[in-house]
Design a protein around this motif. Structure first.
Motif, PDB file in Angstrom:
ATOM      1  N   GLU A 114       4.923  -2.592   8.186  1.00  0.00           N
ATOM      2  CA  GLU A 114       6.284  -2.732   7.669  1.00  0.00           C
ATOM      3  C   GLU A 114       6.482  -1.673   6.589  1.00  0.00           C
ATOM      4  O   GLU A 114       5.841  -1.719   5.536  1.00  0.00           O
ATOM      5  CB  GLU A 114       6.498  -4.126   7.076  1.00  0.00           C
ATOM      6  CG  GLU A 114       7.873  -4.303   6.447  1.00  0.00           C
ATOM      7  CD  GLU A 114       7.991  -5.530   5.567  1.00  0.00           C
ATOM      8  OE1 GLU A 114       9.094  -5.748   5.010  1.00  0.00           O
ATOM      9  OE2 GLU A 114       6.979  -6.262   5.404  1.00  0.00           O
ATOM     10  N   VAL A 115       7.355  -0.707   6.845  1.00  0.00           N
ATOM     11  CA  VAL A 115       7.623   0.358   5.875  1.00  0.00           C
ATOM     12  C   VAL A 115       8.758  -0.094   4.963  1.00  0.00           C
ATOM     13  O   VAL A 115       9.858  -0.392   5.421  1.00  0.00           O
ATOM     14  CB  VAL A 115       7.991   1.679   6.577  1.00  0.00           C
ATOM     15  CG1 VAL A 115       8.220   2.780   5.554  1.00  0.00           C
ATOM     16  CG2 VAL A 115       6.889   2.094   7.557  1.00  0.00           C
ATOM     17  N   ILE A 116       8.499  -0.157   3.661  1.00  0.00           N
ATOM     18  CA  ILE A 116       9.466  -0.723   2.713  1.00  0.00           C
ATOM     19  C   ILE A 116      10.180   0.338   1.881  1.00  0.00           C
ATOM     20  O   ILE A 116      11.089   0.013   1.108  1.00  0.00           O
ATOM     21  CB  ILE A 116       8.784  -1.742   1.777  1.00  0.00           C
ATOM     22  CG1 ILE A 116       7.581  -1.104   1.074  1.00  0.00           C
ATOM     23  CG2 ILE A 116       8.368  -2.982   2.569  1.00  0.00           C
ATOM     24  CD1 ILE A 116       6.894  -2.021   0.082  1.00  0.00           C
ATOM     25  N   GLY A 117       9.799   1.600   2.046  1.00  0.00           N
ATOM     26  CA  GLY A 117      10.458   2.662   1.298  1.00  0.00           C
ATOM     27  C   GLY A 117       9.742   3.971   1.524  1.00  0.00           C
ATOM     28  O   GLY A 117       8.618   4.009   2.052  1.00  0.00           O
ATOM     29  N   ALA A 118      10.386   5.082   1.131  1.00  0.00           N
ATOM     30  CA  ALA A 118       9.781   6.397   1.344  1.00  0.00           C
ATOM     31  C   ALA A 118      10.441   7.429   0.443  1.00  0.00           C
ATOM     32  O   ALA A 118      11.598   7.262   0.029  1.00  0.00           O
ATOM     33  CB  ALA A 118       9.906   6.823   2.807  1.00  0.00           C
ATOM     34  N   PRO A 176       2.619  -4.410   3.539  1.00  0.00           N
ATOM     35  CA  PRO A 176       3.757  -3.479   3.616  1.00  0.00           C
ATOM     36  C   PRO A 176       3.321  -2.124   3.062  1.00  0.00           C
ATOM     37  O   PRO A 176       2.415  -2.048   2.224  1.00  0.00           O
ATOM     38  CB  PRO A 176       4.821  -4.124   2.732  1.00  0.00           C
ATOM     39  CG  PRO A 176       4.368  -5.517   2.501  1.00  0.00           C
ATOM     40  CD  PRO A 176       2.884  -5.522   2.606  1.00  0.00           C
ATOM     41  N   VAL A 177       3.959  -1.043   3.518  1.00  0.00           N
ATOM     42  CA  VAL A 177       3.568   0.280   3.050  1.00  0.00           C
ATOM     43  C   VAL A 177       4.785   1.067   2.574  1.00  0.00           C
ATOM     44  O   VAL A 177       5.897   0.912   3.076  1.00  0.00           O
ATOM     45  CB  VAL A 177       2.830   1.088   4.141  1.00  0.00           C
ATOM     46  CG1 VAL A 177       1.554   0.385   4.567  1.00  0.00           C
ATOM     47  CG2 VAL A 177       3.726   1.364   5.331  1.00  0.00           C
ATOM     48  N   TYR A 178       4.527   1.924   1.598  1.00  0.00           N
ATOM     49  CA  TYR A 178       5.493   2.898   1.096  1.00  0.00           C
ATOM     50  C   TYR A 178       4.929   4.275   1.444  1.00  0.00           C
ATOM     51  O   TYR A 178       3.736   4.528   1.266  1.00  0.00           O
ATOM     52  CB  TYR A 178       5.663   2.749  -0.410  1.00  0.00           C
ATOM     53  CG  TYR A 178       6.630   3.745  -1.024  1.00  0.00           C
ATOM     54  CD1 TYR A 178       7.967   3.411  -1.224  1.00  0.00           C
ATOM     55  CD2 TYR A 178       6.204   5.009  -1.427  1.00  0.00           C
ATOM     56  CE1 TYR A 178       8.855   4.316  -1.794  1.00  0.00           C
ATOM     57  CE2 TYR A 178       7.084   5.922  -1.987  1.00  0.00           C
ATOM     58  CZ  TYR A 178       8.403   5.568  -2.166  1.00  0.00           C
ATOM     59  OH  TYR A 178       9.284   6.466  -2.723  1.00  0.00           O
ATOM     60  N   SER A 205       0.839  -1.192   0.000  1.00  0.00           N
ATOM     61  CA  SER A 205       0.000   0.000   0.000  1.00  0.00           C
ATOM     62  C   SER A 205       0.877   1.246   0.000  1.00  0.00           C
ATOM     63  O   SER A 205       2.048   1.203   0.404  1.00  0.00           O
ATOM     64  CB  SER A 205      -0.927   0.010   1.226  1.00  0.00           C
ATOM     65  OG  SER A 205      -1.817  -1.088   1.204  1.00  0.00           O
ATOM     66  N   VAL A 206       0.309   2.349  -0.467  1.00  0.00           N
ATOM     67  CA  VAL A 206       1.020   3.623  -0.531  1.00  0.00           C
ATOM     68  C   VAL A 206       0.288   4.637   0.343  1.00  0.00           C
ATOM     69  O   VAL A 206      -0.935   4.811   0.214  1.00  0.00           O
ATOM     70  CB  VAL A 206       1.112   4.147  -1.975  1.00  0.00           C
ATOM     71  CG1 VAL A 206       1.790   5.522  -2.005  1.00  0.00           C
ATOM     72  CG2 VAL A 206       1.879   3.162  -2.859  1.00  0.00           C
ATOM     73  N   ILE A 207       1.022   5.273   1.253  1.00  0.00           N
ATOM     74  CA  ILE A 207       0.489   6.333   2.102  1.00  0.00           C
ATOM     75  C   ILE A 207       1.088   7.644   1.604  1.00  0.00           C
ATOM     76  O   ILE A 207       2.305   7.837   1.636  1.00  0.00           O
ATOM     77  CB  ILE A 207       0.824   6.094   3.582  1.00  0.00           C
ATOM     78  CG1 ILE A 207       0.205   4.772   4.054  1.00  0.00           C
ATOM     79  CG2 ILE A 207       0.327   7.254   4.437  1.00  0.00           C
ATOM     80  CD1 ILE A 207       0.622   4.367   5.459  1.00  0.00           C
ATOM     81  N   HIS A 208       0.222   8.538   1.136  1.00  0.00           N
ATOM     82  CA  HIS A 208       0.646   9.735   0.416  1.00  0.00           C
ATOM     83  C   HIS A 208       0.175  10.977   1.183  1.00  0.00           C
ATOM     84  O   HIS A 208      -1.025  11.216   1.312  1.00  0.00           O
ATOM     85  CB  HIS A 208       0.043   9.677  -0.996  1.00  0.00           C
ATOM     86  CG  HIS A 208       0.164  10.943  -1.785  1.00  0.00           C
ATOM     87  ND1 HIS A 208      -0.824  11.378  -2.650  1.00  0.00           N
ATOM     88  CD2 HIS A 208       1.150  11.868  -1.853  1.00  0.00           C
ATOM     89  CE1 HIS A 208      -0.458  12.510  -3.213  1.00  0.00           C
ATOM     90  NE2 HIS A 208       0.731  12.830  -2.745  1.00  0.00           N
TER      91      HIS A 208
END
Length: 401
Positions: A366-370, A323-325, A234-237
């Motif tokens: 789980e944060v996989i990138g940003a 997991p989230v980005y 998923s993407v959190i923007h």
């Protein structure tokens, strides 16, 4: 995971042999940098005139020789030789944490370490409010994690906001530098390929990309690399704008800041897109139909956050196993808090609200990138938007691996 030694490598196409005062040396035709090497090492380098694996040939290459060849980018992955013709990443003058060449990633086991790189490139923003200087400005505010601050990586520090201690060495990122951009030869497509390659190399080595912008379009090539490594996420923007304006005339040709999240939403592995802090007026088909609602995407306005929507409610649509980005545009913050942005909109969030959200995200997912984007340069001695995004980076780094 470490890179397989059977991957084909090629001698870097932008390097050539020249005669120096001490004999033949290897010169970078783009930067003028010269690398002195022994005749034996040069012989090894020349043997990669055609693509071959690092473990091919006899005798096998010693680890220190391989390390030198990769660290100095004498060799590059054969499949990427064209993309890196004008360079992929160059060391930043404001390095954060520990530094490494991108080619060294193939020999590392990163185990979830954050790997930072900047994209000081802009195409869409007004020249008077360009975010080209954003990566430098954010790095300048990351003094706690700076290798030049005189700090000892072995120190233990206490975080009063979180009421816990941590070892600084556990939070230091690996700084790969900034994307090389030659405006005479590098088109937007080339820069996108470079960003995608840099993120892919980080992920292949088991790391997590932390990308400093620059403009918001960079989220797409990073997420395209993430999509190659994760079947579902998923993407959190965080943003003042939805950036899903693909139907507007200005955003119908190529990738732009205005349509980047339209492209992200269309990526197959993206399970959910949660957009937080939105407050710009938008075009609607009818007065009773929100233009930004889809089966995959949910918008949480700035007003909903400010007026007290609970943190559990805001993130309730994202499955805990996903997991989230995280993508943060500096203009999600109110211009009073962060004035150095290209497209300010009044009525934004405070840093405390963003920090509380990030604290929840890092604890529950789980944060996989940003990526942290859209900070513009400032004539003032302090850049408040850069300080805020540096604080966001710190929240991610301090959350551990």
């Amino acid at each position: 995971m470490t890179q397989s030694p059977s991957r084909p490598y090629l001698r870097n196409p932008r390097l050539e042999l020249v005669r120096g005062p001490r004999g033949v040396v290897v010169e970078d035709v783009e930067t003028g940098r010269r690398i002195e090497a022994s005749p034996q090492l040069l012989a090894v380098w020349e043997s990669f005139a055609v693509p071959r694996p690092l473990d091919a040939g006899a005798p096998s290459l010693a680890p220190d020789v391989v390390g030198f060849l990769l660290r100095n980018e004498l060799l590059v992955p054969a499949s990427e030789a064209g993309t890196v013709m004008s360079g992929l990443l160059k060391k930043s003058r404001r390095s954060v944490g520990t530094t490494a060449a991108w080619t060294e990633l193939s020999t590392r086991e990163l185990a979830g370490q954050w790997c930072l790189f900047g994209v000081p490139v802009a195409y869409d923003c007004p020249r008077t409010h360009s975010p080209v200087g954003g990566p430098d400005a954010i790095r300048a505010s990351l003094r706690l994690f700076s290798s030049s601050s005189g700090g000892d990586a072995g120190r233990s520090l206490w975080d009063w906001n979180r009421n816990r201690g941590f070892h600084l060495s556990d939070a230091l990122p690996l700084d790969l530098g900034d994307i090389c951009h030659n405006p005479r030869t590098d088109t937007a497509d080339v820069v996108e390929r470079k960003v995608r390659l840099a993120a892919r190399e980080v992920l292949a080595a088991g790391g997590r990309p932390l990308v400093l912008g620059g403009e918001h379009w960079l989220s797409l090539p990073v997420l395209q690399a993430v999509a190659q490594h994760h079947q579902s996420f998923s993407v959190i923007h965080f943003d003042a704008h939805t950036d899903r304006y693909a139907t507007r005339k200005a955003n119908q040709s190529g990738l732009t800041n205005g349509n980047v999240m339209s492209h992200v939403e269309a990526l197959g592995p993206v399970q959910r897109l949660l957009q937080i802090g939105i407050r710009e007026f938008d075009y609607a088909a009818g007065s009773d139909e929100a233009p930004s609602s889809t089966d995959k995407t949910r918008v949480v306005s700035a007003a909903q956050v400010i007026e007290g929507s609970g943190i559990e409610e805001i993130f309730g649509d994202i499955p805990r196993e996903s997991p989230v980005y995280v993508s943060i545009d500096a203009d999600v913050l109110d211009p009073v808090v962060a004035p150095e942005v290209a497209w300010p909109v009044m009525g934004g969030l405070t840093f405390r609200e963003i920090d509380a959200a990030l604290r929840f995200v890092t604890q529950e997912f789980e944060v996989i990138g940003a990526d942290l984007v859209e900070v513009t340069s400032s004539e003032q001695s302090r850049n408040l938007a850069a300080m805020a995004l540096a604080g966001c980076a710190g929240s991610l780094l301090l959350a551990g691996r």
